[in-house]
Design a protein around this motif. Sequence first.
Motif, PDB file in Angstrom:
ATOM      1  N   ASP A   5     -17.431 -23.035 -29.197  1.00 47.02           N
ATOM      2  CA  ASP A   5     -17.528 -23.272 -27.756  1.00 47.02           C
ATOM      3  C   ASP A   5     -16.388 -24.161 -27.271  1.00 47.02           C
ATOM      4  O   ASP A   5     -15.839 -23.948 -26.190  1.00 47.02           O
ATOM      5  CB  ASP A   5     -18.868 -23.923 -27.406  1.00 47.02           C
ATOM      6  N   ASP A  55     -22.847 -28.081 -28.016  1.00 44.71           N
ATOM      7  CA  ASP A  55     -21.837 -27.037 -28.170  1.00 44.71           C
ATOM      8  C   ASP A  55     -21.346 -27.040 -29.606  1.00 44.71           C
ATOM      9  O   ASP A  55     -21.222 -28.090 -30.225  1.00 44.71           O
ATOM     10  CB  ASP A  55     -20.629 -27.295 -27.250  1.00 44.71           C
ATOM     11  N   GLY A  56     -21.038 -25.872 -30.117  1.00 46.38           N
ATOM     12  CA  GLY A  56     -20.457 -25.748 -31.440  1.00 46.38           C
ATOM     13  C   GLY A  56     -18.946 -25.716 -31.365  1.00 46.38           C
ATOM     14  O   GLY A  56     -18.364 -25.655 -30.278  1.00 46.38           O
ATOM     15  N   SER A  78     -17.220 -31.042 -35.366  1.00 49.50           N
ATOM     16  CA  SER A  78     -18.496 -30.354 -35.567  1.00 49.50           C
ATOM     17  C   SER A  78     -19.627 -31.357 -35.386  1.00 49.50           C
ATOM     18  O   SER A  78     -19.516 -32.508 -35.818  1.00 49.50           O
ATOM     19  CB  SER A  78     -18.578 -29.767 -36.976  1.00 49.50           C
ATOM     20  N   SER A 117     -30.709 -27.295 -34.334  1.00 54.10           N
ATOM     21  CA  SER A 117     -30.877 -25.908 -33.930  1.00 54.10           C
ATOM     22  C   SER A 117     -32.201 -25.667 -33.206  1.00 54.10           C
ATOM     23  O   SER A 117     -32.317 -24.718 -32.440  1.00 54.10           O
ATOM     24  CB  SER A 117     -30.754 -24.976 -35.131  1.00 54.10           C
TER      25      SER A 117
END
Length: 173
Positions: free
Chosen positions: A119, A115-116, A43, A12
């Motif tokens: 996304d 990207d998560g 993820s 993050s």
Amino acid sequence: STMTTETANALSNPAPQKWDGKTMTQNDFMIRDTVLVLSPSDSVIGSESKKASHEFTPSQPRGVLHRAFSVFLFDSSTNELLLQKRASTKITFPNVWTNTCCSHPLHGMEPSEVDGPEDVKDGSVIGVKNAAVRKLEHELGIPVGELKVEGFKFLTRLHYWAADTITHGKKSP
């Protein structure tokens, strides 16, 4: 596996990485570039060097699951697809004809290439698109800014495993 607090914080708040495609060797890329390690549900759960993520061992017979991308660039006037033959100096898949560009979004880049799941689900994938712009400049000399991130179209995601038995033998990805 679960993400540690340290990994979550690093993902993050990554320190921007100095990436210089003009002075780094193929071995430098394999050691210094850190790919986004994924859970089976897509993820991001950590990062790993490109080299380590492509090593095949009894404990990881298909390497480490990580995000990658493929770019298919078409000439808008002819609808022709730009193909390229990978350089003979590439560590993986040398001299292979391929689509326009393939690579990996990297951890710690600016602009971000992470990207998560949301996304990927909604197709926005700005991180992967930023990575594509970076690699198109590196591999094909297309200046950053010439191709706008908004112009890239996300088609789908695939879960695959590729073996390069010519370069690495039968135990390779």
